[in-house]
Design a protein around this motif. Structure first.
Motif, mmCIF file in Angstrom:
data_model
loop_
_atom_site.group_PDB
_atom_site.id
_atom_site.type_symbol
_atom_site.label_atom_id
_atom_site.label_comp_id
_atom_site.label_asym_id
_atom_site.label_seq_id
_atom_site.Cartn_x
_atom_site.Cartn_y
_atom_site.Cartn_z
ATOM 1 N N ASP A 104 8.213 8.429 -5.320
ATOM 2 C CA ASP A 104 8.873 7.485 -6.234
ATOM 3 C C ASP A 104 10.335 7.309 -5.851
ATOM 4 N N ALA A 139 1.179 18.160 -6.078
ATOM 5 C CA ALA A 139 0.941 16.713 -6.201
ATOM 6 C C ALA A 139 2.015 16.032 -7.055
ATOM 7 N N ASP A 171 0.862 -1.177 0.000
ATOM 8 C CA ASP A 171 0.000 0.000 0.000
ATOM 9 C C ASP A 171 0.897 1.226 0.000
ATOM 10 N N ARG A 172 0.849 1.961 -1.078
ATOM 11 C CA ARG A 172 1.700 3.149 -1.199
ATOM 12 C C ARG A 172 1.013 4.364 -0.580
ATOM 13 N N ILE A 173 1.825 5.260 -0.080
ATOM 14 C CA ILE A 173 1.318 6.537 0.424
ATOM 15 C C ILE A 173 0.887 7.359 -0.784
ATOM 16 N N THR A 174 -0.256 7.969 -0.704
ATOM 17 C CA THR A 174 -0.745 8.785 -1.823
ATOM 18 C C THR A 174 0.018 10.115 -1.852
ATOM 19 N N PRO A 175 0.105 10.727 -3.040
ATOM 20 C CA PRO A 175 0.735 12.049 -3.115
ATOM 21 C C PRO A 175 0.048 13.061 -2.189
ATOM 22 N N GLN A 176 -1.272 12.943 -2.048
ATOM 23 C CA GLN A 176 -1.997 13.866 -1.170
ATOM 24 C C GLN A 176 -1.559 13.695 0.289
ATOM 25 N N LYS A 177 -1.386 12.438 0.721
ATOM 26 C CA LYS A 177 -0.931 12.175 2.094
ATOM 27 C C LYS A 177 0.499 12.682 2.267
ATOM 28 N N LYS A 205 4.596 13.176 -5.780
ATOM 29 C CA LYS A 205 4.717 11.885 -6.451
ATOM 30 C C LYS A 205 6.181 11.587 -6.753
#
Length: 75
Positions: A36, A28, A8-14, A32
């Protein structure tokens, strides 16, 4: 070889939210890119660690094998 599992990757928003708490403002796309990069670095660290563990295990196995051969020769 180990199978690769999806994480489960951390979202750019988080990531933006977490960075903002530390006074770092990114959009954003930048978030990202940061994520990455961090995931790539984490993969390199884990691969390096596992490779060292594999070499260590191989070395210990070889040492045990050599000790066994030496004890047989002494007998």
């Amino acid at each position: 070889m180990m199978r690769e599992e999806e994480i489960d990757r951390i979202t750019p928003q988080k990531a933006m939210e977490l960075l903002r708490k530390d006074g770092i403002d990114v959009d954003a796309e930048q978030a990202k890119s940061v994520l990455d990069f961090l995931y790539e670095m984490a993969e390199i660290v884990v691969d390096t660690y596992l490779d060292k563990q594999k070499k260590r295990k191989f070395t210990l196995t070889k040492k045990r094998e050599n000790k066994f051969k030496q004890s047989i020769l002494k007998s």
